[in-house]
Write a protein that holds these residues in place. Structure first.
Motif, mmCIF file in Angstrom:
data_model
loop_
_atom_site.group_PDB
_atom_site.id
_atom_site.type_symbol
_atom_site.label_atom_id
_atom_site.label_comp_id
_atom_site.label_asym_id
_atom_site.label_seq_id
_atom_site.Cartn_x
_atom_site.Cartn_y
_atom_site.Cartn_z
ATOM 1 N N ARG A 58 -69.420 -117.835 50.447
ATOM 2 C CA ARG A 58 -69.383 -118.968 49.530
ATOM 3 C C ARG A 58 -68.719 -120.176 50.172
ATOM 4 O O ARG A 58 -69.204 -121.304 50.082
ATOM 5 C CB ARG A 58 -68.618 -118.570 48.261
ATOM 6 C CG ARG A 58 -68.293 -119.694 47.297
ATOM 7 C CD ARG A 58 -67.246 -119.221 46.300
ATOM 8 N NE ARG A 58 -66.994 -120.194 45.265
ATOM 9 C CZ ARG A 58 -66.196 -121.259 45.406
ATOM 10 N NH1 ARG A 58 -65.589 -121.484 46.545
ATOM 11 N NH2 ARG A 58 -66.016 -122.084 44.390
ATOM 12 N N ASN A 61 -69.869 -123.053 53.088
ATOM 13 C CA ASN A 61 -70.613 -124.279 52.775
ATOM 14 C C ASN A 61 -69.755 -125.407 52.222
ATOM 15 O O ASN A 61 -70.254 -126.515 52.028
ATOM 16 C CB ASN A 61 -71.712 -123.955 51.748
ATOM 17 C CG ASN A 61 -72.747 -123.006 52.291
ATOM 18 O OD1 ASN A 61 -73.247 -123.186 53.386
ATOM 19 N ND2 ASN A 61 -73.073 -121.974 51.525
ATOM 20 N N ARG A 134 -75.826 -116.022 46.705
ATOM 21 C CA ARG A 134 -76.920 -116.887 47.179
ATOM 22 C C ARG A 134 -77.308 -117.896 46.108
ATOM 23 O O ARG A 134 -77.600 -119.060 46.409
ATOM 24 C CB ARG A 134 -78.133 -116.046 47.580
ATOM 25 C CG ARG A 134 -77.889 -115.138 48.772
ATOM 26 C CD ARG A 134 -79.206 -114.615 49.355
ATOM 27 N NE ARG A 134 -79.995 -113.884 48.375
ATOM 28 C CZ ARG A 134 -79.885 -112.584 48.135
ATOM 29 N NH1 ARG A 134 -78.994 -111.865 48.824
ATOM 30 N NH2 ARG A 134 -80.647 -111.994 47.237
ATOM 31 N N ALA A 135 -77.293 -117.449 44.851
ATOM 32 C CA ALA A 135 -77.629 -118.359 43.747
ATOM 33 C C ALA A 135 -76.599 -119.474 43.637
ATOM 34 O O ALA A 135 -76.940 -120.634 43.379
ATOM 35 C CB ALA A 135 -77.720 -117.583 42.437
ATOM 36 N N SER A 137 -74.773 -120.679 46.125
ATOM 37 C CA SER A 137 -74.930 -121.583 47.270
ATOM 38 C C SER A 137 -76.135 -122.499 47.113
ATOM 39 O O SER A 137 -76.053 -123.698 47.425
ATOM 40 C CB SER A 137 -75.044 -120.772 48.561
ATOM 41 O OG SER A 137 -73.847 -120.058 48.812
ATOM 42 N N SER A 138 -77.250 -121.958 46.621
ATOM 43 C CA SER A 138 -78.443 -122.796 46.448
ATOM 44 C C SER A 138 -78.241 -123.802 45.312
ATOM 45 O O SER A 138 -78.657 -124.960 45.418
ATOM 46 C CB SER A 138 -79.675 -121.925 46.185
ATOM 47 O OG SER A 138 -79.522 -121.154 45.004
ATOM 48 N N GLY A 139 -77.581 -123.362 44.240
ATOM 49 C CA GLY A 139 -77.306 -124.285 43.144
ATOM 50 C C GLY A 139 -76.329 -125.368 43.544
ATOM 51 O O GLY A 139 -76.480 -126.539 43.156
ATOM 52 N N GLN A 140 -75.325 -124.980 44.319
ATOM 53 C CA GLN A 140 -74.346 -125.938 44.824
ATOM 54 C C GLN A 140 -75.031 -127.001 45.683
ATOM 55 O O GLN A 140 -74.810 -128.203 45.526
ATOM 56 C CB GLN A 140 -73.295 -125.191 45.642
ATOM 57 C CG GLN A 140 -72.228 -126.066 46.277
ATOM 58 C CD GLN A 140 -71.368 -125.261 47.248
ATOM 59 O OE1 GLN A 140 -71.875 -124.452 48.027
ATOM 60 N NE2 GLN A 140 -70.066 -125.466 47.197
ATOM 61 N N ARG A 141 -75.884 -126.548 46.590
ATOM 62 C CA ARG A 141 -76.568 -127.492 47.478
ATOM 63 C C ARG A 141 -77.471 -128.435 46.686
ATOM 64 O O ARG A 141 -77.541 -129.633 46.997
ATOM 65 C CB ARG A 141 -77.372 -126.733 48.538
ATOM 66 C CG ARG A 141 -78.077 -127.659 49.532
ATOM 67 C CD ARG A 141 -78.688 -126.888 50.681
ATOM 68 N NE ARG A 141 -77.668 -126.427 51.601
ATOM 69 C CZ ARG A 141 -77.190 -127.146 52.616
ATOM 70 N NH1 ARG A 141 -77.625 -128.385 52.804
ATOM 71 N NH2 ARG A 141 -76.284 -126.660 53.420
ATOM 72 N N ALA A 142 -78.142 -127.912 45.680
ATOM 73 C CA ALA A 142 -79.015 -128.761 44.862
ATOM 74 C C ALA A 142 -78.222 -129.883 44.200
ATOM 75 O O ALA A 142 -78.682 -131.031 44.137
ATOM 76 C CB ALA A 142 -79.732 -127.916 43.808
ATOM 77 N N GLU A 145 -77.070 -132.385 46.948
ATOM 78 C CA GLU A 145 -78.172 -133.108 47.590
ATOM 79 C C GLU A 145 -78.915 -134.003 46.607
ATOM 80 O O GLU A 145 -79.912 -134.623 46.970
ATOM 81 C CB GLU A 145 -79.149 -132.119 48.230
ATOM 82 C CG GLU A 145 -78.603 -131.460 49.494
ATOM 83 C CD GLU A 145 -79.617 -130.554 50.165
ATOM 84 O OE1 GLU A 145 -80.558 -130.099 49.473
ATOM 85 O OE2 GLU A 145 -79.472 -130.297 51.371
#
Length: 255
Positions: A58, A61, A134-135, A137-142, A145
Motif C-alpha cells: 500500500r 505508492n 490492489r483495489a 491502490s487502483s482507487g487511490q491512483r484514480a 490522477e
C-alpha cells in the motif's frame, strides 16, 4: 463582493476544510478490527507477515501520489504545499532517509526477529497484494490522477490526516514486539520510520494538506468536490484495512 466578504468566505472555507479533515477520527478507516487486533498485544508471525506485506504494498505508492498531487494541481499555492510534502517523503534530499527505505528496512528487520531467520525487505516487497490492497491502490491512483484538482486535493487531505493517526496506532502495536530486541536502544533505533512521521513529518503534512485543499476552494461548490475526493479516499482505506484483518484471521485459523 467586498474584501471583507471575501475574507469571511475564505475563513469559513478554511474552517470547513479543517472540520472535514478532523472527521477521519470517527471513520472506519481508523476505527476497525485491524487496529483493535494490532494494538491488543503480540500477533503470530503469519499475522505480522500479512500486515508487513500488505502495508508495504500500500505504502509503496504514497510518494508517487504526492508527486501526482503536484502535477495534477494547477493552483500555485496548493502546489507549493504539495512540493514540501514530496520533499519530506524523499528524506529531505537524503535517499537513505526516504520514508519508503526506512519502512522496508524496519519491516524486514522486525519479521527477521520474530521468525528467527532472515527476511529481507525485498521478500516483503515481492509478496502478492491482496485483492483489497490492489483495489485500494487502483482507487487511490484514480483519485490522484483526476483532471479535477479539487478531487486530488480532497484525496490528499484524507491521506495525510489518516496517516498521522494510523502511524501512532501502528507504533503502539509495534511496541508489543519490543522484547525481540536485545536492548531498548535497538528497538528505538529500528523505529526511525515511526519517529520521523510522528515527531515531525506527518504533523507538517497535515497542515500542508489543509492549506492546499483550502487553496482550491473558492466557494461551497468547490468544497463539495474536495469532500467527494476526501470521502472516496477514506472509504478506500477502510476497505483496505478490512481486507488485511480478514487475511490475518484466515492465517491465524490455518496456523
Amino acid at each position: 463582493m467586498s474584501v471583507l466578504t471575501q475574507e469571511k468566505t475564505r475563513t469559513s472555507i478554511e474552517q470547513s476544510v479543517e472540520k472535514l479533515a478532523a472527521s477521519v477520527h470517527s471513520s472506519e478507516a481508523l476505527n476497525n478490527e485491524f487496529y483493535s487486533r494490532g494494538t491488543g498485544g503480540p500477533l503470530t508471525y503469519p499475522e505480522v507477515r500479512v500486515f508487513a506485506e500488505q502495508y508495504l504494498a500500500r505504502t509503496v505508492n504514497t510518494s508517487v501520489m504526492v508527486a501526482l498531487s503536484v502535477l495534477d494541481t494547477s493552483d500555485l499555492n496548493a502546489r507549493v504545499e504539495c512540493v514540501k510534502n514530496l520533499y519530506s517523503e524523499y528524506g529531505n534530499g537524503d535517499a537513505s532517509k526516504a520514508h519508503l527505505v526506512l519502512l522496508g528496512g524496519f519491516l524486514g528487520d522486525l519479521l527477521t526477529r520474530i521468525k528467527g531467520s532472515p527476511v529481507s525487505a525485498e521478500e516483503v516487497r515481492g509478496a502478492p497484494a491482496l485483492a483489497t490492497t490492489r483495489a485500494f491502490s487502483s482507487g487511490q491512483r484514480a483519485l490522484f490522477e483526476s483532471d479535477d484538482q479539487r478531487l486530488v486535493q480532497g484525496a490528499l487531505l484524507a491521506q495525510e490526516h489518516l496517516a498521522y493517526s494510523m502511524l501512532t496506532r501502528l507504533y503502539e502495536g509495534v511496541r508489543s514486539y519490543k522484547g525481540v530486541y536485545e536492548k531498548d536502544d535497538d528497538f528505538h533505533e529500528a523505529c526511525e520510520y515511526f519517529y520521523v512521521h510522528i515527531g515531525e513529518a506527518e504533523k507538517d503534512h497535515k497542515a500542508q494538506a489543509v492549506t492546499s485543499a483550502a487553496a482550491v476552494c473558492r466557494d461551497e461548490d468547490d468544497l463539495a468536490v474536495v469532500t467527494e475526493g476526501f470521502t472516496g479516499f477514506v472509504t478506500l482505506t477502510a476497505e483496505y484495512w478490512r481486507g488485511v484483518a480478514s487475511e490475518m484471521t484466515r492465517q491465524a485459523a490455518s496456523a
